[in-house]
Design an enzyme around this catalytic site. Structure first.
Site, PDB file in Angstrom:
ATOM      1  N   HIS A   1       0.848  -1.195   0.000  1.00 13.35           N
ATOM      2  CA  HIS A   1       0.000   0.000   0.000  1.00 13.35           C
ATOM      3  C   HIS A   1       0.879   1.239   0.000  1.00 13.35           C
ATOM      4  O   HIS A   1       2.079   1.176   0.297  1.00 13.35           O
ATOM      5  CB  HIS A   1      -0.990   0.017   1.177  1.00 13.35           C
ATOM      6  CG  HIS A   1      -0.383   0.156   2.534  1.00 13.35           C
ATOM      7  ND1 HIS A   1      -1.136   0.400   3.667  1.00 13.35           N
ATOM      8  CD2 HIS A   1       0.904   0.081   2.976  1.00 13.35           C
ATOM      9  CE1 HIS A   1      -0.340   0.472   4.711  1.00 13.35           C
ATOM     10  NE2 HIS A   1       0.891   0.283   4.329  1.00 13.35           N
TER      11      HIS A   1
ATOM     12  N   CYS B   1       6.451   5.713   4.194  1.00 14.15           N
ATOM     13  CA  CYS B   1       5.198   5.041   3.805  1.00 14.15           C
ATOM     14  C   CYS B   1       4.500   5.776   2.668  1.00 14.15           C
ATOM     15  O   CYS B   1       3.502   5.306   2.135  1.00 14.15           O
ATOM     16  CB  CYS B   1       4.252   4.926   5.002  1.00 14.15           C
ATOM     17  SG  CYS B   1       5.004   4.064   6.366  1.00 14.15           S
TER      18      CYS B   1
ATOM     19  N   HIS C   1       4.846   0.242  -0.378  1.00 16.44           N
ATOM     20  CA  HIS C   1       5.656  -0.708   0.392  1.00 16.44           C
ATOM     21  C   HIS C   1       4.692  -1.794   0.854  1.00 16.44           C
ATOM     22  O   HIS C   1       3.492  -1.686   0.595  1.00 16.44           O
ATOM     23  CB  HIS C   1       6.336  -0.006   1.582  1.00 16.44           C
ATOM     24  CG  HIS C   1       5.351   0.494   2.588  1.00 16.44           C
ATOM     25  ND1 HIS C   1       4.627   1.647   2.417  1.00 16.44           N
ATOM     26  CD2 HIS C   1       4.922  -0.048   3.756  1.00 16.44           C
ATOM     27  CE1 HIS C   1       3.814   1.816   3.445  1.00 16.44           C
ATOM     28  NE2 HIS C   1       3.969   0.800   4.276  1.00 16.44           N
TER      29      HIS C   1
ATOM     30  N   HIS D   1       3.346  -5.305   3.613  1.00 19.08           N
ATOM     31  CA  HIS D   1       3.274  -5.898   4.957  1.00 19.08           C
ATOM     32  C   HIS D   1       2.782  -7.338   4.889  1.00 19.08           C
ATOM     33  O   HIS D   1       2.069  -7.717   3.963  1.00 19.08           O
ATOM     34  CB  HIS D   1       2.285  -5.131   5.841  1.00 19.08           C
ATOM     35  CG  HIS D   1       2.684  -3.719   6.105  1.00 19.08           C
ATOM     36  ND1 HIS D   1       3.736  -3.382   6.914  1.00 19.08           N
ATOM     37  CD2 HIS D   1       2.161  -2.550   5.658  1.00 19.08           C
ATOM     38  CE1 HIS D   1       3.848  -2.064   6.965  1.00 19.08           C
ATOM     39  NE2 HIS D   1       2.910  -1.531   6.205  1.00 19.08           N
TER      40      HIS D   1
ATOM     41  N   ASP E   1      -4.932 -10.386  -1.087  1.00 15.05           N
ATOM     42  CA  ASP E   1      -3.654 -11.100  -0.934  1.00 15.05           C
ATOM     43  C   ASP E   1      -2.768 -10.934  -2.169  1.00 15.05           C
ATOM     44  O   ASP E   1      -3.209 -11.160  -3.301  1.00 15.05           O
ATOM     45  CB  ASP E   1      -3.924 -12.591  -0.673  1.00 15.05           C
ATOM     46  CG  ASP E   1      -2.651 -13.311  -0.240  1.00 15.05           C
ATOM     47  OD1 ASP E   1      -1.752 -12.656   0.339  1.00 15.05           O
ATOM     48  OD2 ASP E   1      -2.547 -14.525  -0.494  1.00 15.05           O
ATOM     49  N   HIS E   2      -1.516 -10.530  -1.919  1.00 16.54           N
ATOM     50  CA  HIS E   2      -0.539 -10.292  -2.987  1.00 16.54           C
ATOM     51  C   HIS E   2      -0.999  -9.239  -3.980  1.00 16.54           C
ATOM     52  O   HIS E   2      -0.786  -9.357  -5.186  1.00 16.54           O
ATOM     53  CB  HIS E   2      -0.148 -11.610  -3.681  1.00 16.54           C
ATOM     54  CG  HIS E   2       0.760 -12.445  -2.825  1.00 16.54           C
ATOM     55  ND1 HIS E   2       0.322 -13.091  -1.687  1.00 16.54           N
ATOM     56  CD2 HIS E   2       2.093 -12.696  -2.911  1.00 16.54           C
ATOM     57  CE1 HIS E   2       1.328 -13.712  -1.128  1.00 16.54           C
ATOM     58  NE2 HIS E   2       2.428 -13.488  -1.833  1.00 16.54           N
TER      59      HIS E   2
ATOM     60  N   GLU F   1      -0.838  -5.030  11.428  1.00 19.15           N
ATOM     61  CA  GLU F   1      -0.121  -4.528  10.252  1.00 19.15           C
ATOM     62  C   GLU F   1       1.302  -5.077  10.263  1.00 19.15           C
ATOM     63  O   GLU F   1       1.852  -5.470   9.233  1.00 19.15           O
ATOM     64  CB  GLU F   1      -0.104  -3.003  10.288  1.00 19.15           C
ATOM     65  CG  GLU F   1       0.537  -2.365   9.081  1.00 19.15           C
ATOM     66  CD  GLU F   1       0.607  -0.862   9.227  1.00 19.15           C
ATOM     67  OE1 GLU F   1      -0.119  -0.159   8.514  1.00 19.15           O
ATOM     68  OE2 GLU F   1       1.380  -0.378  10.078  1.00 19.15           O
TER      69      GLU F   1
HETATM   70 ZN   LIG Z   1       2.486   0.299   5.612  1.00 20.15          ZN
END
Ligand SMILES: [Zn+2]
Ligand SMILES: [Zn+2]
Length: 276
Positions: A150, A169, A175, A177, A215-216, A258
């Site tokens: 995100h 960020c 980037h 998570h 996801d992904h 997160e």
């Molecule tokens: Zn983040």
């Protein structure tokens, strides 16, 4: 009022079966848990009590006393046992985590001194726990995983304000998570199955409604859920609640890890829908 908790561990076996149901129906409703020979878990129980600390001692109750009184119940009734066969209560009731909590609540509530029982949480494993406070409601929480990218960027701020507020960020490419999503439902356990929800159905819903989409993926670029929204974890918990609530009538809470250090939670509104 002060709240304090103590953790205890035990291991037990169980089997989910209704005797007068056919083998096929038991398998259909309880899946792998219907194995008549049983399977087992290493449980972790968290006992939270409340009370006022005493002038003379500075404590509400000695946590080693909680360990002792709760520990002797656990030792006598649950630890190392095949619950369906070796505990009278579970000859009648299926030893789901929900029913185990009701059993433990009634036993522990009777023996505590100098404090009141506030909440019990029972972890069956790292992806499932059940929780109970006063009253008939029991909640069940299931933990899921997805990885996503995100970029934190608000359209309501200038580029330099975004950069200043979100720092790394705000990187233009984003980037990522390893997110861990906790979905909680609550209700009164079904008198027959001992469950507040069908876990297999819950898993399917979360998989198809949320995980498949996120996801992904890059949340800003690959999804429509965050159009016009900054995909912070705060916003994500509420968006995920709104995605799931049409399919899960007793959805009570969305928790989002997160990272291992940052946790966010959205609690279902009482008496009305949430609006983003
Ligand atoms: Zn983040
Ligand atoms: Zn089990």
């Amino acid at each position: 009022m002060v709240y304090l908790s103590r953790k205890l561990r035990f291991s037990a076996m169980h089997s989910y079966r209704i005797q007068h149901w056919t083998e096929e129906k038991n398998q259909q409703v309880f899946g792998l848990c219907s194995n008549p020979n049983g399977h087992g878990h290493d449980y972790q129980l968290e006992v939270m009590v409340k009370g006022d600390w005493k002038d003379r001692t500075g404590i509400v109750v000695n946590t080693t006393d909680i360990k002792q009184v709760v520990g002797s119940i656990v030792e006598e009734e649950l630890d190392g046992k095949f619950l369906n066969k070796e505990n009278i209560y579970f000859r009648e009731k299926i030893p789901t985590t929900e029913n185990l909590l009701i059993f433990l609540w009634n036993k522990i509530n009777r023996v505590l001194q100098d404090c009141e029982l506030h909440r019990l949480r029972l972890h069956e494993n790292s992806t499932l726990y059940s929780e109970k406070g006063e009253g008939d409601m029991v909640s069940l929480t299931r933990k899921y995983h997805f990885s996503a990218a995100h970029r934190l960027h608000s359209d309501k701020l200038t580029d330099s304000e975004n950069k200043q507020l979100f720092g790394k960020c705000n990187n233009v490419y984003g980037h990522g998570h390893n997110y861990y999503l906790e979905v909680s439902v609550q209700g009164i356990p079904d008198p027959v199955t001992g469950m507040v929800t069908d876990i297999a159905v819950l898993d399917e819903i979360v998989e198809s409604v949320v995980l498949k989409k996120f996801d992904h993926k890059h949340l800003n670029l690959d999804t429509t859920e965050f159009d016009g929204l900054n995909p912070t974890s705060e916003v994500m918990t509420q968006v995920i609640y709104q995605m799931l609530s049409p399919y899960i009538s007793n959805l009570s809470k969305i928790g989002l890890w997160e990272t291992e250090n940052n946790y966010f939670e959205y609690v279902a509104p009482t008496g009305g829908e949430a609006h983003v």
